[in-house]
Design a protein around this motif. Structure first.
Motif, PDB file in Angstrom:
ATOM      1  N   PRO A 111     119.097  -7.561 106.850  1.00 39.65           N
ATOM      2  CA  PRO A 111     118.640  -8.757 107.563  1.00 39.65           C
ATOM      3  C   PRO A 111     119.806  -9.585 108.086  1.00 39.65           C
ATOM      4  N   VAL A 112     119.614 -10.163 109.273  1.00 41.25           N
ATOM      5  CA  VAL A 112     120.628 -11.004 109.912  1.00 41.25           C
ATOM      6  C   VAL A 112     120.011 -12.360 110.219  1.00 41.25           C
ATOM      7  N   VAL A 113     120.723 -13.418 109.829  1.00 37.44           N
ATOM      8  CA  VAL A 113     120.261 -14.786 110.059  1.00 37.44           C
ATOM      9  C   VAL A 113     121.276 -15.505 110.934  1.00 37.44           C
ATOM     10  N   PHE A 114     120.828 -15.997 112.080  1.00 36.72           N
ATOM     11  CA  PHE A 114     121.662 -16.813 112.959  1.00 36.72           C
ATOM     12  C   PHE A 114     121.273 -18.279 112.769  1.00 36.72           C
ATOM     13  N   VAL A 115     122.277 -19.143 112.612  1.00 34.75           N
ATOM     14  CA  VAL A 115     122.030 -20.579 112.454  1.00 34.75           C
ATOM     15  C   VAL A 115     122.707 -21.290 113.622  1.00 34.75           C
ATOM     16  N   PRO A 116     121.970 -21.588 114.695  1.00 32.89           N
ATOM     17  CA  PRO A 116     122.593 -22.127 115.911  1.00 32.89           C
ATOM     18  C   PRO A 116     123.156 -23.528 115.716  1.00 32.89           C
ATOM     19  N   ALA A 117     124.216 -23.812 116.476  1.00 31.81           N
ATOM     20  CA  ALA A 117     124.790 -25.162 116.553  1.00 31.81           C
ATOM     21  C   ALA A 117     125.480 -25.288 117.898  1.00 31.81           C
ATOM     22  N   MET A 118     125.047 -26.261 118.685  1.00 27.13           N
ATOM     23  CA  MET A 118     125.606 -26.461 120.031  1.00 27.13           C
ATOM     24  C   MET A 118     125.034 -27.759 120.585  1.00 27.13           C
ATOM     25  N   HIS A 119     125.514 -28.172 121.755  1.00 24.40           N
ATOM     26  CA  HIS A 119     124.936 -29.349 122.374  1.00 24.40           C
ATOM     27  C   HIS A 119     123.509 -29.061 122.850  1.00 24.40           C
ATOM     28  N   THR A 120     122.723 -30.117 122.936  1.00 24.77           N
ATOM     29  CA  THR A 120     121.311 -29.989 123.260  1.00 24.77           C
ATOM     30  C   THR A 120     121.085 -29.232 124.562  1.00 24.77           C
ATOM     31  N   GLU A 121     121.869 -29.570 125.591  1.00 22.58           N
ATOM     32  CA  GLU A 121     121.679 -28.921 126.885  1.00 22.58           C
ATOM     33  C   GLU A 121     121.905 -27.412 126.787  1.00 22.58           C
ATOM     34  N   MET A 122     122.868 -27.011 125.966  1.00 14.59           N
ATOM     35  CA  MET A 122     123.158 -25.589 125.796  1.00 14.59           C
ATOM     36  C   MET A 122     122.019 -24.898 125.040  1.00 14.59           C
ATOM     37  N   TRP A 123     121.491 -25.569 124.007  1.00 16.76           N
ATOM     38  CA  TRP A 123     120.392 -24.993 123.240  1.00 16.76           C
ATOM     39  C   TRP A 123     119.144 -24.816 124.101  1.00 16.76           C
ATOM     40  N   LEU A 124     118.845 -25.811 124.939  1.00 12.53           N
ATOM     41  CA  LEU A 124     117.625 -25.778 125.743  1.00 12.53           C
ATOM     42  C   LEU A 124     117.764 -24.959 127.021  1.00 12.53           C
ATOM     43  N   HIS A 125     118.962 -24.524 127.360  1.00 12.99           N
ATOM     44  CA  HIS A 125     119.162 -23.753 128.590  1.00 12.99           C
ATOM     45  C   HIS A 125     118.351 -22.462 128.530  1.00 12.99           C
ATOM     46  N   PRO A 126     117.702 -22.084 129.631  1.00 16.26           N
ATOM     47  CA  PRO A 126     116.894 -20.853 129.619  1.00 16.26           C
ATOM     48  C   PRO A 126     117.665 -19.615 129.177  1.00 16.26           C
ATOM     49  N   ALA A 127     118.951 -19.540 129.480  1.00 16.51           N
ATOM     50  CA  ALA A 127     119.735 -18.376 129.068  1.00 16.51           C
ATOM     51  C   ALA A 127     119.803 -18.282 127.548  1.00 16.51           C
ATOM     52  N   THR A 128     120.051 -19.418 126.889  1.00 14.01           N
ATOM     53  CA  THR A 128     120.110 -19.424 125.428  1.00 14.01           C
ATOM     54  C   THR A 128     118.749 -19.103 124.830  1.00 14.01           C
ATOM     55  N   GLN A 129     117.700 -19.687 125.382  1.00 16.73           N
ATOM     56  CA  GLN A 129     116.359 -19.419 124.863  1.00 16.73           C
ATOM     57  C   GLN A 129     115.973 -17.948 125.039  1.00 16.73           C
ATOM     58  N   ASP A 130     116.388 -17.330 126.146  1.00 15.32           N
ATOM     59  CA  ASP A 130     116.136 -15.901 126.340  1.00 15.32           C
ATOM     60  C   ASP A 130     116.902 -15.074 125.312  1.00 15.32           C
ATOM     61  N   ASN A 131     118.147 -15.481 125.032  1.00 11.52           N
ATOM     62  CA  ASN A 131     118.940 -14.749 124.040  1.00 11.52           C
ATOM     63  C   ASN A 131     118.324 -14.862 122.646  1.00 11.52           C
ATOM     64  N   VAL A 132     117.845 -16.053 122.314  1.00 12.51           N
ATOM     65  CA  VAL A 132     117.176 -16.251 121.025  1.00 12.51           C
ATOM     66  C   VAL A 132     115.935 -15.371 120.931  1.00 12.51           C
ATOM     67  N   ALA A 133     115.141 -15.342 121.999  1.00 14.52           N
ATOM     68  CA  ALA A 133     113.930 -14.518 122.006  1.00 14.52           C
ATOM     69  C   ALA A 133     114.276 -13.037 121.843  1.00 14.52           C
ATOM     70  N   THR A 134     115.354 -12.610 122.482  1.00  9.87           N
ATOM     71  CA  THR A 134     115.774 -11.214 122.371  1.00  9.87           C
ATOM     72  C   THR A 134     116.157 -10.874 120.938  1.00  9.87           C
ATOM     73  N   LEU A 135     116.948 -11.728 120.317  1.00  7.94           N
ATOM     74  CA  LEU A 135     117.387 -11.470 118.947  1.00  7.94           C
ATOM     75  C   LEU A 135     116.203 -11.464 117.985  1.00  7.94           C
ATOM     76  N   ARG A 136     115.274 -12.388 118.162  1.00  6.19           N
ATOM     77  CA  ARG A 136     114.088 -12.416 117.299  1.00  6.19           C
ATOM     78  C   ARG A 136     113.231 -11.176 117.513  1.00  6.19           C
TER      79      ARG A 136
END
Length: 408
Positions: A111-136
């Protein structure tokens, strides 16, 4: 002892990784820290080596005979990346292997656990959200970030959760697997009560109970990790708030009742894990009651407190799931489950989580063991373990009974 890889990527929150590392080692785990080169701009390798007792490297060219970029991931029983920056999430989602950490992620079958930390704009950016969805989608656990103060004056979602929360949730995944933090509560609003109410007798004394609130705290933390919007009505609990959770502090049973009835409106799930005093003093003295004085009472008349769980059941909206808790002991009239089934029938809730509190079990302890009874007559034994692990089991039982997600 388990073998854990702690990945650290290059963000200001990297300093918190030292506290996560300490929590893992104090729990008896063997930890190999694998930072990115950027992470070492924030925390030096010597710190991670001193706390872990293991060598720290960042590139695939060190320890070539060991073939570290393959062996570290192969040997791991859990990989936790904290903090996981937007760049690290992007490289992991793309399957890059341009440093030791990303290579380790490609070779890890645990099992792999990612714990994100970044500025709000970076977290909410569609690219980041797509990457999160891919990893999940690939089976990784990506925790939602906390909301709070970020670098500089900024504030919002993107803050790294506190090390205690990260360590507790990582232990759940280590014990139960990635499904323990499945994103099955996304779009759900849950309201949880925790702690024990206190009913004042005078300005100094009160009637109370031994509940620490730890199980309620664990329920809130795990629900937030599984994607829920969480409100925690906390009765006399002195502990840092779980990340991603809105806390409503209360003191007495009447205060808890009012808060729960208000917060339950629009909730998908209501969980009554708080220990609510059954009785309160009929009158509260304005001054301290003293021995040998004219104010010393010959007796303290008590009145019954409202039945908060029963009221929540009668006032619940269609589709709302209500979960009660029962702290029981056996006696001449029946064992723990006999009393619990009677309570379930009497209260009318959907699920009842049963604790055997004989001989001081459960209260104030880090471990727990429960049985979940359902209104349809079913019973689920949950493995004894940490209260976070028990919380994951409870949420699994809850999620199985929820209808379609809103908008889904």
């Amino acid at each position: 002892m388990s073998s854990i890889v702690l990945g650290v990527s290059g963000g200001v929150a990297a300093y918190k990784a030292a506290f996560v590392l300490r929590a893992f080692t104090e729990a008896g785990h063997d930890v190999r820290v694998v930072p990115t080169p950027g992470a070492l701009h924030f925390v030096g390798a010597a710190t991670f080596e001193a706390l872990s007792g293991n060598k720290v490297t960042t590139d695939v060219w060190s320890d070539v005979p060991e073939v570290a970029h393959v062996r570290i991931g192969q040997a791991a029983e859990l990989v936790v990346v904290a903090p996981a920056t937007a760049d690290l999430l992007a490289r992991a989602a793309a399957g890059r292997a341009d440093d030791l950490l990303t290579a380790t992620l490609l070779t890890a079958s645990c099992p792999v656990v990612f714990v994100p930390a970044m500025h709000t704009e970076m977290w909410l950016h569609p690219a980041t959200q797509d990457n999160v969805a891919t990893l999940r989608r690939r089976g990784a656990v990506v925790l939602p970030p906390a909301v709070g103060r970020l670098t500089g004056p900024d504030s919002g979602p993107g803050r790294l959760p506190e090390p205690a929360d990260i360590a507790a949730l990582a232990e759940v995944v280590l014990r139960l697997g990635a499904d323990a933090l499945a994103q099955d509560l996304v779009g759900r609003r849950v309201v949880i009560s925790a702690g024990g109410t206190r009913e004042p007798l005078d300005p100094v004394r009160y009637l109370g109970n031994r509940s620490s609130g730890r199980q309620g705290w664990a329920l809130a933390r795990v629900a937030a990790a599984r994607g829920a919007e969480v409100v925690l009505v906390a009765a006399n609990v002195e502990a840092p708030s779980p990340f991603g959770v809105r806390v409503v502090p209360v003191g007495t049973a009447e205060e808890l009742r009012a808060a729960m009835l208000e917060e339950a409106v629009g909730a998908d799930v209501v969980v009554m894990s708080a220990a609510v005093a059954d009785f309160r003093p009929e009158a509260v003295a304005a001054t301290k009651l003293k021995k040998g004085s004219g104010s010393e009472p010959a007796a303290v008349p008590l009145v019954r407190n409202p039945d908060v769980l029963a009221e929540l059941v009668t006032k619940r909206a269609p589709g709302q799931l209500v979960v009660g808790f029962a702290a029981e002991t056996g006696d001449d009239d029946g064992d723990v489950l006999t009393h619990a089934r009677a309570k379930l029938a009497r209260k009318g809730c959907d699920l009842l989580v049963v604790n055997d509190v004989s001989d001081g079990q459960v209260f104030g302890r880090p471990e727990n063991a429960v049985v979940v009874l359902s209104a349809d007559g079913g019973a689920t034994d949950l493995l004894e373990g940490s209260k976070d692990a028990v919380a994951a089991g409870i949420w699994g039982a809850v999620a199985a009974r929820l209808g379609p997600r809103p908008g889904g």
